[in-house]
Write a protein that holds these residues in place. Structure first.
Motif, short mmCIF file in Angstrom:
data_model
loop_
_atom_site.label_atom_id
_atom_site.label_comp_id
_atom_site.label_asym_id
_atom_site.label_seq_id
_atom_site.Cartn_x
_atom_site.Cartn_y
_atom_site.Cartn_z
N LEU A 1 0.80 -1.22 0.00
CA LEU A 1 0.00 0.00 0.00
C LEU A 1 0.83 1.27 0.00
N GLU A 2 2.14 1.12 0.19
CA GLU A 2 3.00 2.31 0.21
C GLU A 2 2.83 3.11 -1.07
N GLY A 3 2.65 4.40 -0.91
CA GLY A 3 2.52 5.28 -2.06
C GLY A 3 1.09 5.43 -2.56
N THR A 4 0.16 4.67 -1.99
CA THR A 4 -1.23 4.78 -2.45
C THR A 4 -2.00 5.85 -1.69
N GLY A 5 -1.50 6.22 -0.51
CA GLY A 5 -2.20 7.21 0.30
C GLY A 5 -3.33 6.65 1.13
N VAL B 1 -7.30 -2.68 -6.57
CA VAL B 1 -7.78 -3.99 -6.12
C VAL B 1 -7.13 -5.09 -6.96
N GLU B 2 -7.08 -4.91 -8.28
CA GLU B 2 -6.47 -5.91 -9.16
C GLU B 2 -4.99 -6.10 -8.84
N GLU B 3 -4.28 -4.99 -8.68
CA GLU B 3 -2.85 -5.07 -8.33
C GLU B 3 -2.66 -5.77 -6.98
N SER B 4 -3.53 -5.45 -6.04
CA SER B 4 -3.44 -6.05 -4.71
C SER B 4 -3.66 -7.55 -4.77
N CYS B 5 -4.65 -7.97 -5.53
CA CYS B 5 -4.93 -9.41 -5.65
C CYS B 5 -3.73 -10.14 -6.24
N GLU B 6 -3.11 -9.55 -7.24
CA GLU B 6 -1.90 -10.16 -7.83
C GLU B 6 -0.78 -10.24 -6.79
N TYR B 7 -0.62 -9.17 -6.03
CA TYR B 7 0.41 -9.14 -4.99
C TYR B 7 0.12 -10.19 -3.92
N PHE B 8 -1.14 -10.27 -3.48
CA PHE B 8 -1.52 -11.26 -2.46
C PHE B 8 -1.24 -12.68 -2.95
N ASP B 9 -1.57 -12.95 -4.23
CA ASP B 9 -1.32 -14.27 -4.79
C ASP B 9 0.17 -14.61 -4.77
N THR B 10 0.99 -13.64 -5.14
CA THR B 10 2.44 -13.85 -5.15
C THR B 10 2.96 -14.12 -3.74
N VAL B 11 2.54 -13.29 -2.79
CA VAL B 11 2.98 -13.48 -1.40
C VAL B 11 2.52 -14.84 -0.88
#
Length: 160
Positions: free
Chosen positions: A33-37, A108-118
């Protein structure tokens, strides 16, 4: 007595490991979330909106188990940042509904991709059986905790 102390220490060690693992996971999500505000609670609200599009504030408060006032504060910040819009429907102009903007959907889409990777990396080296067993263990722990919570809410104390 020593066996009981050893058991309690092991249980505490397991609980401690679960807590620090959860904290590490939370820190990883905050890095995303860094940089998203926005902060974690607002992000959780965005993720909920992605699943329940065009929800009302009351519905969002119920989904997230927080007060309507908490939702109102978060929505104001998300709206100002351009992640959501609030609209009224023609059939019910008395209530405001919340919808993700393109910017919100993109996050949300970027977050889901990030969550999947983690998640994939978090269970690296685990077999399917080990992952299945871990799920079963965590489900049992959750059920035990839920039983204890319900008993506590009824004024009972099963730990004594």
């Amino acid at each position: 007595m020593e066996d009981r102390e050893q058991q309690e220490l092991r249980a505490r060690d397991i609980t401690h490991r679960m807590i620090i693992t959860n904290q590490m996971h939370r820190r990883m999500m905050e890095c995303n979330l860094e940089g998203t505000g926005i902060h974690r609670a607002q992000h959780r609200l965005l993720m909920t909106l992605a699943k329940h599009s065009f929800a009302s504030q009351v519905e969002l408060a119920r989904f997230l188990e927080v007060s309507a006032a908490t939702i109102a504060v978060s929505l104001k910040a998300l709206k100002k940042a351009g992640y959501i819009v609030q609209k009224s429907r023609e059939e019910d102009s008395r209530r405001n509904f919340v919808e993700l903007t393109e910017k919100g959907r993109h996050l949300v889409e970027e977050s889901c991709e990030y969550f999947d990777t983690v998640d994939q990396q978090m269970y690296q080296g685990f077999t399917e059986d080990e992952k299945r067993n871990l799920c079963e263990y965590l489900d049992r722990i959750y059920s035990n905790m839920e039983r204890l919570k319900n008993a506590a809410m009824e004024g009972q104390n099963e730990t004594v």
